[in-house]
Design a protein around this motif. Structure first.
Motif, PDB file in Angstrom:
ATOM      1  N   LEU A 301      41.552  32.583  19.642  1.00  0.00           N
ATOM      2  CA  LEU A 301      40.505  33.193  20.445  1.00  0.00           C
ATOM      3  C   LEU A 301      39.424  33.816  19.388  1.00  0.00           C
ATOM      4  N   PRO A 302      38.158  34.074  19.891  1.00  0.00           N
ATOM      5  CA  PRO A 302      37.066  34.408  19.095  1.00  0.00           C
ATOM      6  C   PRO A 302      37.363  35.849  18.685  1.00  0.00           C
ATOM      7  N   PRO A 303      36.840  36.369  17.345  1.00  0.00           N
ATOM      8  CA  PRO A 303      37.264  37.657  16.997  1.00  0.00           C
ATOM      9  C   PRO A 303      36.715  38.654  17.979  1.00  0.00           C
ATOM     10  N   LEU A 304      37.337  39.797  17.945  1.00  0.00           N
ATOM     11  CA  LEU A 304      36.851  41.033  18.909  1.00  0.00           C
ATOM     12  C   LEU A 304      35.759  41.657  18.048  1.00  0.00           C
ATOM     13  N   THR A 305      34.780  42.076  18.744  1.00  0.00           N
ATOM     14  CA  THR A 305      33.584  42.526  18.536  1.00  0.00           C
ATOM     15  C   THR A 305      34.031  44.297  17.960  1.00  0.00           C
ATOM     16  N   GLN A 306      33.248  44.614  17.176  1.00  0.00           N
ATOM     17  CA  GLN A 306      33.151  46.071  16.710  1.00  0.00           C
ATOM     18  C   GLN A 306      33.252  46.752  17.632  1.00  0.00           C
ATOM     19  N   GLU A 307      32.331  46.915  18.774  1.00  0.00           N
ATOM     20  CA  GLU A 307      32.533  47.523  19.920  1.00  0.00           C
ATOM     21  C   GLU A 307      33.936  47.669  20.464  1.00  0.00           C
ATOM     22  N   GLN A 308      34.389  46.470  20.638  1.00  0.00           N
ATOM     23  CA  GLN A 308      35.664  46.378  21.575  1.00  0.00           C
ATOM     24  C   GLN A 308      36.702  47.036  20.435  1.00  0.00           C
ATOM     25  N   MET A 309      36.541  46.844  19.145  1.00  0.00           N
ATOM     26  CA  MET A 309      37.684  47.390  18.038  1.00  0.00           C
ATOM     27  C   MET A 309      37.673  48.932  18.018  1.00  0.00           C
ATOM     28  N   ASP A 310      36.190  49.555  18.324  1.00  0.00           N
ATOM     29  CA  ASP A 310      36.204  50.790  18.540  1.00  0.00           C
ATOM     30  C   ASP A 310      36.670  51.631  19.708  1.00  0.00           C
ATOM     31  N   LYS A 311      36.460  50.671  20.915  1.00  0.00           N
ATOM     32  CA  LYS A 311      37.118  51.430  22.091  1.00  0.00           C
ATOM     33  C   LYS A 311      38.716  51.310  21.948  1.00  0.00           C
ATOM     34  N   VAL A 312      39.188  50.337  21.718  1.00  0.00           N
ATOM     35  CA  VAL A 312      40.734  50.162  21.383  1.00  0.00           C
ATOM     36  C   VAL A 312      41.302  51.461  20.550  1.00  0.00           C
ATOM     37  N   ARG A 313      40.335  51.777  19.518  1.00  0.00           N
ATOM     38  CA  ARG A 313      40.748  52.789  18.626  1.00  0.00           C
ATOM     39  C   ARG A 313      40.660  54.293  19.594  1.00  0.00           C
ATOM     40  N   LYS A 314      39.605  54.210  20.543  1.00  0.00           N
ATOM     41  CA  LYS A 314      39.481  55.423  21.218  1.00  0.00           C
ATOM     42  C   LYS A 314      40.331  55.553  22.126  1.00  0.00           C
ATOM     43  N   ILE A 315      41.090  54.652  22.786  1.00  0.00           N
ATOM     44  CA  ILE A 315      42.036  54.631  23.532  1.00  0.00           C
ATOM     45  C   ILE A 315      43.493  54.974  23.121  1.00  0.00           C
ATOM     46  N   TYR A 316      43.484  54.499  21.898  1.00  0.00           N
ATOM     47  CA  TYR A 316      44.745  55.132  21.047  1.00  0.00           C
ATOM     48  C   TYR A 316      44.871  56.416  20.682  1.00  0.00           C
ATOM     49  N   ASP A 317      43.592  56.718  20.129  1.00  0.00           N
ATOM     50  CA  ASP A 317      43.393  58.277  19.736  1.00  0.00           C
ATOM     51  C   ASP A 317      43.621  59.183  20.965  1.00  0.00           C
ATOM     52  N   THR A 318      43.210  58.946  22.195  1.00  0.00           N
ATOM     53  CA  THR A 318      43.120  59.779  23.275  1.00  0.00           C
ATOM     54  C   THR A 318      44.760  59.894  24.058  1.00  0.00           C
ATOM     55  N   HIS A 319      45.292  58.658  23.902  1.00  0.00           N
ATOM     56  CA  HIS A 319      46.579  58.533  24.818  1.00  0.00           C
ATOM     57  C   HIS A 319      47.832  58.402  23.954  1.00  0.00           C
ATOM     58  N   ILE A 320      47.715  57.653  22.661  1.00  0.00           N
ATOM     59  CA  ILE A 320      48.875  57.491  22.049  1.00  0.00           C
ATOM     60  C   ILE A 320      49.276  58.230  20.583  1.00  0.00           C
ATOM     61  N   LYS A 321      48.102  58.472  20.088  1.00  0.00           N
ATOM     62  CA  LYS A 321      48.164  58.885  18.523  1.00  0.00           C
ATOM     63  C   LYS A 321      48.754  60.228  18.543  1.00  0.00           C
ATOM     64  N   PRO A 322      48.799  61.269  19.574  1.00  0.00           N
ATOM     65  CA  PRO A 322      49.226  62.468  19.422  1.00  0.00           C
ATOM     66  C   PRO A 322      50.937  62.492  19.534  1.00  0.00           C
ATOM     67  N   LEU A 323      51.343  61.233  20.033  1.00  0.00           N
ATOM     68  CA  LEU A 323      52.696  60.965  20.480  1.00  0.00           C
ATOM     69  C   LEU A 323      53.491  60.187  19.439  1.00  0.00           C
ATOM     70  N   VAL A 324      52.497  59.443  18.632  1.00  0.00           N
ATOM     71  CA  VAL A 324      53.459  58.537  17.816  1.00  0.00           C
ATOM     72  C   VAL A 324      53.166  58.518  16.399  1.00  0.00           C
ATOM     73  N   HIS A 325      51.777  58.951  16.001  1.00  0.00           N
ATOM     74  CA  HIS A 325      51.141  58.602  14.773  1.00  0.00           C
ATOM     75  C   HIS A 325      51.782  59.157  13.549  1.00  0.00           C
ATOM     76  N   THR A 326      52.291  60.420  13.708  1.00  0.00           N
ATOM     77  CA  THR A 326      53.075  61.146  12.369  1.00  0.00           C
ATOM     78  C   THR A 326      54.419  60.664  12.300  1.00  0.00           C
ATOM     79  N   ASN A 327      54.972  60.056  13.348  1.00  0.00           N
ATOM     80  CA  ASN A 327      56.687  59.732  13.707  1.00  0.00           C
ATOM     81  C   ASN A 327      56.845  58.747  12.790  1.00  0.00           C
ATOM     82  N   TRP A 328      56.197  57.739  12.584  1.00  0.00           N
ATOM     83  CA  TRP A 328      56.753  56.573  12.055  1.00  0.00           C
ATOM     84  C   TRP A 328      55.695  56.141  10.699  1.00  0.00           C
TER      85      TRP A 328
END
Length: 328
Positions: A301-328
């Motif tokens: 597949l072609p590389p993801l764009t920087q905009e796509q990478m940034d939006k994936v990170r935003k989704i992670y920061d919003t929903h996932i990071k508070p639950l897992v980031h410091t646990n592992w």
């Protein structure tokens, strides 16, 4: 498929390889030798040259299937296996040079190989990383010609950092995906500095990142996605990367909106991992050959764009990071 250098091993291996936890059937079902061999052969037919297994996968049947197929092929296939999870109870005191030597010799017998390309400690308790005699054993096995290299499979970043202090540790296998992003911040820079090969496991968060699950999805009673959500059987982070199922579904819906084209979310999730140059290979599993074909195709597949990478990170920061980031 492109190949990347596996750290200090010098092995040139495919960006997408094969993990064999569920080879031969779905998690929790009986092992199917014919299906296992089809899956492994499909991976090699697709260009894969690195296969990861473990002595506890299907009570050694996975290792046997890998060995049979690899010996039947003419291609150079690198075989990695793992040891230590046979210890019951799985406590640091059970890790002795004598026990680990016996496990390595058992893997050699099951695979039928003269030497293991890579043997990995299989998520040992944290105390084991502070026992030099354990890591010294593998130097003996290397001199004896039974292994080529040593690596570790870890649960936590702190374990990866400690293991990397041993000169003979050449690889670290770690959970890294759209729902588990901390390794890129806290481990990848050190791995690059110390030439540690990074093998990414659980790349699809136990299937959550396939985008195929709904709130009504159920799993068999012998499937860890049914019985280990709270970590009652082994580390909670192994199941859905430690993300609560319902929260994961919500984040997946936003990822689907972000990547709304014809490409499967699973393929995009694998391509996202390959955007990180420190990663040597990602080892998605498969329970049927068609999944292997799809996984291998993600490398093209072609590389993801920087905009796509940034939006994936935003989704992670919003929903996932508070639950897992410091646990592992």
């Amino acid at each position: 498929m492109n190949r990347r250098r596996l750290g200090k091993t010098g092995f040139s291996i495919t960006e997408v390889s094969l993990g064999t936890w569920q080879v031969g059937g779905k998690w929790g079902s009986a092992f199917d030798n014919a299906n296992a061999e089809k899956i492994i052969n499909s991976a090699i037919d697709g260009g894969v040259n690195f296969i990861d297994t473990a002595d506890v996968y299907s009570d050694g049947e996975s290792e046997k299937a890998v060995g049979r197929v690899v010996k039947s092929r003419s291609e150079r296939i690198y075989v990695a296996t793992k040891c230590g999870r046979q210890i019951r109870p799985h406590v640091a005191e059970g890790y002795t040079p004598e026990a680990l030597r016996s496990y390595v010799e058992g893997s050699l017998k099951r695979t039928g190989l003269d030497r293991l390309d890579l043997i990995q400690l299989h998520c040992p308790p944290g105390e084991v990383y502070y026992r030099p005699e354990i890591f010294g054993l593998f130097e003996d096995l290397k001199r004896e010609g039974k292994i080529a290299h040593l690596g570790v499979s870890v649960e936590k970043i702190d374990e990866a950092l400690k293991a990397s202090e041993y000169d003979n540790v050449t690889t670290v296998q770690i959970i890294f995906n759209m729902f588990r992003q901390r390794p890129a911040e806290d481990f990848f820079p050190l791995a690059r500095q110390r030439e540690i090969g990074i093998i990414v496991r659980v790349p699809l968060a136990s299937g959550l990142l396939s985008g195929k699950f709904t709130a009504e999805t159920t799993f068999g009673t012998r499937d860890h996605r049914s019985f280990n959500r709270d970590g009652s059987a082994f580390d909670k982070g192994e199941t859905f990367s430690g993300v609560p199922f319902e929260t994961g579904l919500q984040a997946v819906e936003e990822l689907k909106e972000l990547f709304s084209g014809d490409t499967a979310l699973a393929s995009i999730a694998l391509r996202w991992i390959l955007m990180f140059p420190e990663v040597t290979t990602v080892i998605p599993g498969a329970s049927r050959p068609e999944q292997v074909v799809s996984n291998v195709g993600s490398a093209d597949l072609p590389p993801l764009t920087q905009e796509q990478m940034d939006k994936v990170r935003k989704i992670y920061d919003t929903h996932i990071k508070p639950l897992v980031h410091t646990n592992w």
